[in-house]
Design a protein around this motif. Structure first.
Motif, PDB file in Angstrom:
ATOM      1  N   ALA A  43      48.393  41.325  49.698  1.00  0.00           N
ATOM      2  CA  ALA A  43      49.562  40.800  48.987  1.00  0.00           C
ATOM      3  C   ALA A  43      49.612  41.344  47.564  1.00  0.00           C
ATOM      4  O   ALA A  43      50.683  41.698  47.055  1.00  0.00           O
ATOM      5  CB  ALA A  43      49.528  39.283  48.975  1.00  0.00           C
ATOM      6  N   LEU A  44      48.458  41.430  46.901  1.00  0.00           N
ATOM      7  CA  LEU A  44      48.412  41.985  45.545  1.00  0.00           C
ATOM      8  C   LEU A  44      48.784  43.467  45.541  1.00  0.00           C
ATOM      9  O   LEU A  44      49.444  43.949  44.613  1.00  0.00           O
ATOM     10  CB  LEU A  44      47.030  41.785  44.934  1.00  0.00           C
ATOM     11  N   ASP A  45      48.347  44.197  46.565  1.00  0.00           N
ATOM     12  CA  ASP A  45      48.750  45.603  46.678  1.00  0.00           C
ATOM     13  C   ASP A  45      50.269  45.718  46.695  1.00  0.00           C
ATOM     14  O   ASP A  45      50.856  46.590  46.046  1.00  0.00           O
ATOM     15  CB  ASP A  45      48.183  46.224  47.962  1.00  0.00           C
ATOM     16  N   ARG A  46      50.902  44.838  47.443  1.00  0.00           N
ATOM     17  CA  ARG A  46      52.367  44.866  47.530  1.00  0.00           C
ATOM     18  C   ARG A  46      52.994  44.449  46.199  1.00  0.00           C
ATOM     19  O   ARG A  46      53.992  45.039  45.764  1.00  0.00           O
ATOM     20  CB  ARG A  46      52.833  43.945  48.651  1.00  0.00           C
ATOM     21  N   TYR A  70      51.780  44.768  43.140  1.00  0.00           N
ATOM     22  CA  TYR A  70      51.605  45.814  42.124  1.00  0.00           C
ATOM     23  C   TYR A  70      52.042  47.201  42.608  1.00  0.00           C
ATOM     24  O   TYR A  70      51.825  48.196  41.918  1.00  0.00           O
ATOM     25  CB  TYR A  70      50.145  45.875  41.678  1.00  0.00           C
ATOM     26  N   ARG A  71      52.628  47.241  43.803  1.00  0.00           N
ATOM     27  CA  ARG A  71      53.103  48.506  44.390  1.00  0.00           C
ATOM     28  C   ARG A  71      51.968  49.531  44.490  1.00  0.00           C
ATOM     29  O   ARG A  71      52.130  50.712  44.179  1.00  0.00           O
ATOM     30  CB  ARG A  71      54.280  49.072  43.582  1.00  0.00           C
ATOM     31  N   PHE A  72      50.836  49.048  44.932  1.00  0.00           N
ATOM     32  CA  PHE A  72      49.663  49.901  45.136  1.00  0.00           C
ATOM     33  C   PHE A  72      49.702  50.383  46.582  1.00  0.00           C
ATOM     34  O   PHE A  72      49.306  49.665  47.507  1.00  0.00           O
ATOM     35  CB  PHE A  72      48.383  49.097  44.877  1.00  0.00           C
ATOM     36  N   SER A  78      48.172  34.556  35.390  1.00  0.00           N
ATOM     37  CA  SER A  78      47.075  35.530  35.466  1.00  0.00           C
ATOM     38  C   SER A  78      47.530  36.827  36.123  1.00  0.00           C
ATOM     39  O   SER A  78      47.215  37.925  35.654  1.00  0.00           O
ATOM     40  CB  SER A  78      45.904  34.939  36.244  1.00  0.00           C
ATOM     41  N   ILE A  79      48.307  36.715  37.210  1.00  0.00           N
ATOM     42  CA  ILE A  79      48.758  37.909  37.926  1.00  0.00           C
ATOM     43  C   ILE A  79      49.737  38.721  37.082  1.00  0.00           C
ATOM     44  O   ILE A  79      49.714  39.950  37.094  1.00  0.00           O
ATOM     45  CB  ILE A  79      49.382  37.498  39.281  1.00  0.00           C
ATOM     46  N   ARG A  80      50.568  38.031  36.320  1.00  0.00           N
ATOM     47  CA  ARG A  80      51.511  38.744  35.471  1.00  0.00           C
ATOM     48  C   ARG A  80      50.835  39.408  34.270  1.00  0.00           C
ATOM     49  O   ARG A  80      51.195  40.505  33.850  1.00  0.00           O
ATOM     50  CB  ARG A  80      52.597  37.794  34.994  1.00  0.00           C
ATOM     51  N   SER A  81      49.834  38.741  33.695  1.00  0.00           N
ATOM     52  CA  SER A  81      49.160  39.272  32.498  1.00  0.00           C
ATOM     53  C   SER A  81      47.981  40.180  32.839  1.00  0.00           C
ATOM     54  O   SER A  81      47.471  40.884  31.970  1.00  0.00           O
ATOM     55  CB  SER A  81      48.663  38.123  31.628  1.00  0.00           C
ATOM     56  N   LYS A  82      47.540  40.140  34.100  1.00  0.00           N
ATOM     57  CA  LYS A  82      46.352  40.873  34.546  1.00  0.00           C
ATOM     58  C   LYS A  82      45.115  40.478  33.746  1.00  0.00           C
ATOM     59  O   LYS A  82      44.298  41.319  33.372  1.00  0.00           O
ATOM     60  CB  LYS A  82      46.571  42.395  34.455  1.00  0.00           C
ATOM     61  N   ARG A 135      30.496  36.638  46.870  1.00  0.00           N
ATOM     62  CA  ARG A 135      31.755  37.162  47.393  1.00  0.00           C
ATOM     63  C   ARG A 135      32.814  37.246  46.293  1.00  0.00           C
ATOM     64  O   ARG A 135      33.543  38.237  46.187  1.00  0.00           O
ATOM     65  CB  ARG A 135      32.246  36.269  48.534  1.00  0.00           C
ATOM     66  N   ASP A 136      32.906  36.236  45.442  1.00  0.00           N
ATOM     67  CA  ASP A 136      33.936  36.256  44.407  1.00  0.00           C
ATOM     68  C   ASP A 136      33.603  37.210  43.264  1.00  0.00           C
ATOM     69  O   ASP A 136      34.508  37.723  42.617  1.00  0.00           O
ATOM     70  CB  ASP A 136      34.200  34.847  43.886  1.00  0.00           C
ATOM     71  N   VAL A 137      32.321  37.460  43.016  1.00  0.00           N
ATOM     72  CA  VAL A 137      31.982  38.500  42.035  1.00  0.00           C
ATOM     73  C   VAL A 137      32.433  39.863  42.559  1.00  0.00           C
ATOM     74  O   VAL A 137      32.957  40.693  41.809  1.00  0.00           O
ATOM     75  CB  VAL A 137      30.474  38.500  41.729  1.00  0.00           C
ATOM     76  N   LEU A 138      32.270  40.081  43.863  1.00  0.00           N
ATOM     77  CA  LEU A 138      32.788  41.310  44.467  1.00  0.00           C
ATOM     78  C   LEU A 138      34.306  41.350  44.365  1.00  0.00           C
ATOM     79  O   LEU A 138      34.898  42.406  44.094  1.00  0.00           O
ATOM     80  CB  LEU A 138      32.353  41.394  45.928  1.00  0.00           C
ATOM     81  N   ASN A 139      34.959  40.215  44.586  1.00  0.00           N
ATOM     82  CA  ASN A 139      36.416  40.159  44.434  1.00  0.00           C
ATOM     83  C   ASN A 139      36.854  40.511  43.014  1.00  0.00           C
ATOM     84  O   ASN A 139      37.826  41.243  42.809  1.00  0.00           O
ATOM     85  CB  ASN A 139      36.921  38.749  44.792  1.00  0.00           C
ATOM     86  N   ILE A 140      36.138  39.988  42.028  1.00  0.00           N
ATOM     87  CA  ILE A 140      36.456  40.298  40.632  1.00  0.00           C
ATOM     88  C   ILE A 140      36.278  41.791  40.365  1.00  0.00           C
ATOM     89  O   ILE A 140      37.099  42.417  39.684  1.00  0.00           O
ATOM     90  CB  ILE A 140      35.574  39.458  39.689  1.00  0.00           C
ATOM     91  N   ALA A 141      35.214  42.375  40.913  1.00  0.00           N
ATOM     92  CA  ALA A 141      34.971  43.813  40.732  1.00  0.00           C
ATOM     93  C   ALA A 141      36.127  44.635  41.284  1.00  0.00           C
ATOM     94  O   ALA A 141      36.546  45.638  40.679  1.00  0.00           O
ATOM     95  CB  ALA A 141      33.657  44.211  41.411  1.00  0.00           C
ATOM     96  N   ILE A 142      36.661  44.223  42.427  1.00  0.00           N
ATOM     97  CA  ILE A 142      37.792  44.941  43.015  1.00  0.00           C
ATOM     98  C   ILE A 142      39.041  44.762  42.159  1.00  0.00           C
ATOM     99  O   ILE A 142      39.804  45.713  41.940  1.00  0.00           O
ATOM    100  CB  ILE A 142      38.036  44.476  44.459  1.00  0.00           C
ATOM    101  N   MET A 143      39.265  43.579  41.645  1.00  0.00           N
ATOM    102  CA  MET A 143      40.475  43.322  40.862  1.00  0.00           C
ATOM    103  C   MET A 143      40.510  44.128  39.564  1.00  0.00           C
ATOM    104  O   MET A 143      41.562  44.617  39.158  1.00  0.00           O
ATOM    105  CB  MET A 143      40.601  41.822  40.581  1.00  0.00           C
ATOM    106  N   ILE A 144      39.360  44.288  38.908  1.00  0.00           N
ATOM    107  CA  ILE A 144      39.368  45.076  37.669  1.00  0.00           C
ATOM    108  C   ILE A 144      39.447  46.567  37.970  1.00  0.00           C
ATOM    109  O   ILE A 144      39.928  47.346  37.142  1.00  0.00           O
ATOM    110  CB  ILE A 144      38.144  44.752  36.781  1.00  0.00           C
ATOM    111  N   SER A 145      39.002  46.973  39.158  1.00  0.00           N
ATOM    112  CA  SER A 145      39.064  48.384  39.536  1.00  0.00           C
ATOM    113  C   SER A 145      40.410  48.772  40.113  1.00  0.00           C
ATOM    114  O   SER A 145      40.939  49.835  39.844  1.00  0.00           O
ATOM    115  CB  SER A 145      37.972  48.708  40.570  1.00  0.00           C
ATOM    116  N   ARG A 146      40.959  47.882  40.919  1.00  0.00           N
ATOM    117  CA  ARG A 146      42.151  48.210  41.699  1.00  0.00           C
ATOM    118  C   ARG A 146      43.441  47.970  40.931  1.00  0.00           C
ATOM    119  O   ARG A 146      44.399  48.744  41.047  1.00  0.00           O
ATOM    120  CB  ARG A 146      42.136  47.374  42.984  1.00  0.00           C
ATOM    121  N   TYR A 147      43.460  46.897  40.123  1.00  0.00           N
ATOM    122  CA  TYR A 147      44.695  46.533  39.423  1.00  0.00           C
ATOM    123  C   TYR A 147      44.527  46.518  37.902  1.00  0.00           C
ATOM    124  O   TYR A 147      45.437  46.128  37.185  1.00  0.00           O
ATOM    125  CB  TYR A 147      45.177  45.153  39.887  1.00  0.00           C
ATOM    126  N   ASP A 148      43.356  46.911  37.439  1.00  0.00           N
ATOM    127  CA  ASP A 148      43.075  47.017  36.000  1.00  0.00           C
ATOM    128  C   ASP A 148      43.149  45.662  35.296  1.00  0.00           C
ATOM    129  O   ASP A 148      43.613  45.563  34.156  1.00  0.00           O
ATOM    130  CB  ASP A 148      44.023  48.011  35.330  1.00  0.00           C
TER     131      ASP A 148
END
Length: 360
Positions: free
Chosen positions: A24-27, A29-31, A109-113, A124-137
């Motif tokens: 859903a986040l990919d969609r 942020y148009r990733f 949060s999603i709007r301000s990143k 699991r959520d630390v991995l999620n955070i790692a993806i969010m800073i890498s994938r959506y900055d």
């Protein structure tokens, strides 16, 4: 059946499909670069899914009921409304429109990143955070640490997490976070041990093998999984290499090939992807020497459909050392000349001695 057909079939049968989590986040942020992974929430139970899809499997993953795994894509099905304790990941999206559904706490949060993190989080959520800073900055505000006693992600989960991370725009950010949190050595020790090997500043001013790897991950032109995984693992053999014949990291490419193969198999990657990455790691130093080699001695590598990817891995490796593009351009010219002369039926494997194949 491609992913769009899967979604249409679910809609046709009135199972109300929604994209969720990172899909859903990919969609939002148009990733659109990553074609590997799709997470779907629907009202279809396992019986209904099994009736619609013959190739359904049941992976060992948190909140995942079933999956369809193809060579180049994975579709995951979940009946769960709550995928993560991070509110930003509890977003869903209509796959056929630009409609999104999220909590009020996630909208800002999603709007301000910006992620407001504090305290202890599951692995699991630390991995999620790692993806969010890498994938959506996303940026991080506050301090946090992983709960090392929390549920350890399964093989399937680790593969999905690593695939998402390595297909992101800035994977070095997430990897640095995992290193800082201590999870890198817990989950992927093959990567963590690169931190302990220092490079010669004359050849690698960027620092240790790990720092060099993170720097190299800044340069892929496209986030193709075989390329980014090969860049991640191209020097994984250096910590186990010994000095011989005046070479500090003798045969590190051969050692790295074995490490890459065992690492990717351990995480359950497909055999074809594993072999592709192993090939790229094994030969990642060849493009540097290409202008001075006889074509017949490396024709098996030059004829591989993976050679353009090998040139890309070499470019990332070279550019991370701040040496400039000249050597890469010479290698590209040599490869182009090989392809041109290979088609000439009147020349042997080395295209005769009077034919200048490689550019000085």
């Amino acid at each position: 059946m491609d992913r769009q057909e899967i979604l249409k079939l679910l809609k046709k049968n009135r199972y109300n499909p929604r994209l969720m989590g990172f899909s859903a986040l990919d969609r939002y942020y148009r990733f659109y670069d990553d074609q590997y992974y799709l997470l779907i929430k629907s009202s279809a139970d396992m019986v209904a899914l099994a009736q619609m899809f013959d190739n359904l499997i049941f992976p060992s993953m948190f909140a995942i009921e079933a999956a369809i795994v193809e060579e180049d894509s994975v579709v995951l099905f979940s009946e769960e409304g709550m995928f993560s304790y991070l509110p930003e990941l509890n977003i869903t999206a209509d796959p056929f429109s630009r409609r999104f559904y999220m909590s009020d706490s996630a909208i800002k949060s999603i709007r301000s990143k910006k992620l407001e993190c504090a305290g202890e989080y599951s692995i699991r959520d630390v991995l999620n955070i790692a993806i969010m800073i890498s994938r959506y900055d996303f940026s991080i505000e506050g301090d946090f640490f992983p709960d090392m006693k929390s549920y350890m992600p399964s093989q399937d989960e680790q593969r999905i997490f690593l695939s998402l991370l390595m297909s992101s725009y800035k994977p070095w950010k997430g990897l640095s976070l995992l290193d800082k949190s201590g999870l890198l050595s817990v989950l992927w020790p093959e990567l963590a041990r690169m931190k302990d090997v220092e490079h010669s500043k004359d050849y690698h001013p960027e620092g240790s093998v790990w720092q060099h790897t993170l720097e190299a991950l800044r340069y892929p032109k496209k986030r193709l999984l075989p390329v980014t995984l090969a860049v991640l693992l191209h020097d994984a053999g250096k910590p186990l290499a010994t000095e011989q014949d005046g070479k500090r990291f003798f045969a590190h490419a051969n050692i790295g090939e074995s490490i890459a193969r065992s690492f990717l198999k351990r995480l359950g990657f497909s055999s074809s992807l594993t072999e592709d990455v192993a090939f790229l790691v094994r030969h990642h130093m060849l493009p540097h020497a290409l202008p001075s080699l006889r074509p017949s001695s490396v024709s098996n590598v030059l004829d591989s459909p993976l050679f353009p990817m090998l040139l890309e891995v070499y470019r990332c490796d070279l550019f991370s050392t701040f040496k400039g593009p000249d050597s890469y351009h010479r290698s590209c010219k040599a490869y182009k000349a090989y392809l041109k002369n290979r088609k000439n039926p009147y020349k042997n494997m080395d295209f005769k001695k009077d034919v200048k194949l490689f550019v000085e």
